[in-house]
Design an enzyme around this catalytic site. Sequence first.
Site, mmCIF file in Angstrom:
data_model
loop_
_atom_site.group_PDB
_atom_site.id
_atom_site.type_symbol
_atom_site.label_atom_id
_atom_site.label_comp_id
_atom_site.label_asym_id
_atom_site.label_seq_id
_atom_site.Cartn_x
_atom_site.Cartn_y
_atom_site.Cartn_z
ATOM 1 C CG HIS A 1 -1.815 0.930 1.402
ATOM 2 N ND1 HIS A 1 -3.094 0.919 1.200
ATOM 3 C CD2 HIS A 1 -1.476 2.549 1.802
ATOM 4 C CE1 HIS A 1 -3.604 2.433 1.387
ATOM 5 N NE2 HIS A 1 -2.557 3.298 1.820
ATOM 6 C CD GLU A 2 1.577 3.565 3.645
ATOM 7 O OE1 GLU A 2 1.835 4.713 2.622
ATOM 8 O OE2 GLU A 2 1.012 3.700 4.573
#
Length: 206
Positions: A165-166
Site C-alpha cells: 500500500h505504501e
Amino acid sequence: LREIFGKQINMTITKEAFKIYTLGSRLLKMPCKAVELSPIPKESTQVLESLQLVARYYGERPHLYGVPISLCAPKIGKLQQIFIISNPENWKDPKKIHDEFDIIINPEILDKSEETKQVWENSFGIQDRVWLVERPTSVKIAYFDENNERRELDIEGDYARVFQHEYDQLQGVHVDDVALENKKYIDSSVNPWNTKFGRFISKLFS
C-alpha cells in the site's frame, strides 16, 4: 509537544507540520524521488522525524483520522521515497502501537507471490471510504533503513499488504487507482466496517 514525543525530535513544530495530504491532492499522484544515501541527507532525516511525530500525534487523537500504523512521505507533503510502519508486534496494543517503527527508504519489490487476496483498505486522512483491492499475499522486498543499511526480506500477510500500500503511494499510485470494480470506492455507510469498532480496526491498516 517535544516533551510528549521525545527530545529526539529536532524539527520546528508548527501547525503545518501536522497537515495530511489526502484524496484530491495532485501531490499524491506524483512519483517520489529516491533518497540520496551515504550519508542520508539532513532533509530526509527531518522527513523521518516528521513521519514519526505525525503518526504519534494522530495516534493520540484517534477521533480525527483513526490510528495510523503506517505513513508515507507524500502524506505530509514530501516527495521522497520514505515511509514508516509500526512494529507489527504492537499493532493490537494502542498504548504501544507507536513505540517502534520500521524505517523504509528507497523500497523495492523484488518478487510477488502468485497467490493474491482481496481486502478492504482505506487511506489515512479519509474517514468515510474504503476500497476493495487485490494484492499478492507475500512479497520479497529490499530497502535501506535509518542506518543506511540495505535489507532484503520476505514478508507476508498484513505486513506485506501494508508495505505494498505504501510502496504504491511512493510511485504516485493511490489506493483508489488499484481498487476493483472500475476503481469505484465503497462508501463506509454500506460496508461492514461501518461500526465504531470496525472504523478503529480499519484505520489500523491505513
